[in-house]
Design a protein around this motif. Structure first.
Motif, short mmCIF file in Angstrom:
data_model
loop_
_atom_site.label_atom_id
_atom_site.label_comp_id
_atom_site.label_asym_id
_atom_site.label_seq_id
_atom_site.Cartn_x
_atom_site.Cartn_y
_atom_site.Cartn_z
N ASP A 108 88.00 9.87 90.14
CA ASP A 108 87.47 8.52 90.30
C ASP A 108 88.52 7.50 89.87
OD1 ASP A 108 85.19 9.77 90.99
OD2 ASP A 108 83.95 9.01 89.34
N ASP A 110 87.77 4.63 88.49
CA ASP A 110 87.19 3.68 87.53
C ASP A 110 87.46 4.02 86.07
OD1 ASP A 110 85.65 5.89 87.29
OD2 ASP A 110 83.73 4.91 87.70
N GLN A 112 86.78 6.70 84.45
CA GLN A 112 85.85 7.60 83.75
C GLN A 112 86.47 8.99 83.60
OE1 GLN A 112 81.98 6.58 86.06
NE2 GLN A 112 81.42 6.61 83.91
N ARG A 224 82.92 3.48 82.54
CA ARG A 224 83.69 2.88 83.62
C ARG A 224 84.43 1.66 83.06
NH1 ARG A 224 83.68 0.80 88.62
NH2 ARG A 224 82.88 2.61 89.68
MG LIG Z 1 82.20 6.00 87.94
#
Ligand SMILES: [Mg+2]
Ligand SMILES: Nc1nc2c(ncn2[C@@H]2O[C@H](COP(=O)(O)OP(=O)(O)O)[C@@H](O)[C@H]2O)c(=O)[nH]1
Length: 380
Positions: A108, A110, A112, A224
């Motif tokens: 991902d 973001d 994370q 996030r």
């Molecule tokens: Mg995420």
């Protein structure tokens, strides 16, 4: 070039490793996360031997432009900008097929997922000991604190038990979106992957023949960084859709099957509303049918948005309103086709039952074709 410069250039060349790992990062409105992510990748992986492929579904916030801006001075950064397309799984597949690197990872954008795990994940796959390495929030030493709700944690655990049955592999986090494997392996099974839904790793594990040897790495799942979550994990639905897609999806496409199921429920709603207004409230039959038609279309629009097109869901008052209008227009085309075809069939001596049924099937194909293009698809 004086001696000193030449020596430095030479050293840099010697240090530059050939491309070994591509990190595929699907993005949807992640502009603020891109530059920090590139820095973290560099920290984790060093100056060379890797590239990052951002697969952006034409984000409105300029995510693709941001990645391009960085790519102009940093050839390790690449962009695939998809127009009129949506979906995490298909973005990951396309990214993994778009690199020359022998190893590919998906993660991902973001923040994370922790890029610091990548080198260890690469090492175990490179050694040949394992076929796929992935980061698990629920492995010993991992944590799922970044999960936004208890419900999602429960959902994840339920998914694991289903996944065990599906893949025959013990996974502590079947829903993980952070994994690494040989690019060649991925490409060899790419045409068997469904590209629907969010569970791309699971799909890879389920379709691989022979089964892949899997190594887990504990992941401290972070919050996030910037922006907001786009996914809602209807775990159960994803599984049912995934299973259906594997067994029957080639005969009747998954989305059409969902669309048809929703349509069937719409018929029930329609009948109930006609009954309510005509029998109970004593409205004229024509009015009762008119009201029921609008209610059923609205119900179908809402449920299709929630289920059939959940990976490309319309949101916001404006988006929903225009989507609804277009859906109603699409359905009226189907309704006309329905009336036309079934009348002709009935007139040429088809049993009325068959005539009506064929009319419904033709209408639903029409409705599906039009709405998947104009309500949720490319020309929305
Ligand atoms: Mg995420
Ligand atoms: N290309 C693409 N990326 C997506 C899509 N949906 C989500 N993403 C990206 O997939 C990653 C995970 O999504 P996110 O919204 O954080 O899901 P969550 O972590 O489960 O809440 C992020 O990098 C998103 O930008 C999509 O439809 N297309």
């Amino acid at each position: 070039m004086d001696m000193n410069h030449a020596a430095i250039a030479h050293a840099a060349e010697a240090a530059a490793k050939p491309l070994e790992l591509a990190i595929v990062l699907p993005t949807l409105n992640e502009k603020a996360n891109i530059a920090p992510m590139v820095m973290r990748l560099e920290q984790a992986l060093g100056p060379s031997g890797w590239e990052a492929v951002f697969v952006d579904d034409n984000s409105k916030d300029g995510t693709a432009e941001e990645a391009r801006r960085i790519g102009q001075t940093d050839p390790r950064i690449r962009v695939i900008q998809r127009i009129g397309r949506r979906g995490l799984a298909s973005a990951a597949i396309e990214g993994m097929c778009a690199t020359a690197a022998p190893y590919v990872a998906v993660m991902d954008a973001d923040h994370q997922h922790d890029p610091a795990l990548l080198l260890d994940m690469l090492a175990v796959v490179k050694s040949g000991e394992y076929d796929l390495a992935y980061a698990s929030r629920f492995a010993e030493g991992g944590s799922a604190e970044g999960l936004s709700s208890k419900g999602r944690e429960k959902g994840s655990q339920f998914a694991n038990s289903l996944a065990r049955k599906l893949t025959g592999t013990e996974l502590s986090d079947a829903m993980s979106g952070f994994f690494l494997l040989r690019a060649e392996q991925l490409r060899s099974q790419a045409d068997r992957l469904s590209g629907i839904g969010f569970k791309i790793m699971l799909d890879i594990l389920a379709t691989a023949e022979p089964k892949l040897r899997v190594k887990e790495f504990p992941l401290k799942f972070a919050q996030r960084a910037a922006g907001e979550s786009k996914l809602d994990h209807g775990v159960v639905l994803d599984f049912i859709a995934g299973l259906y897609d594997r067994w029957l999806g080639r005969v009747i496409p998954t989305r059409f099957a969902l669309f048809g199921t929703v349509g069937g429920l719409g018929v029930l709603v329609h009948m109930a509303v006609v009954g309510l207004f005509f029998r109970l409230l004593d409205l004229s039959f024509t009015w009762a049918v008119a009201i029921a038609t609008v209610v059923a279309m609205t119900f179908n629009f809402w449920l299709n948005n929630l289920l059939t097109y959940r990976d490309q869901k319309l949101a916001g008052a404006e988006g929903m309103f225009f989507g609804w209008i277009k859906f109603c227009l699409a359905c009226s085309v189907g309704a006309l086709a329905n009336v036309g075809v079934s009348s002709v069939l009935e007139a040429i001596q088809f049993h009325w039952y068959a005539a009506a049924l064929i009319g419904v099937i033709i209408a639903s194909v029409w409705n599906y074709a039009l709405s998947s293009r104009f309500v949720w698809g490319r020309f929305k």
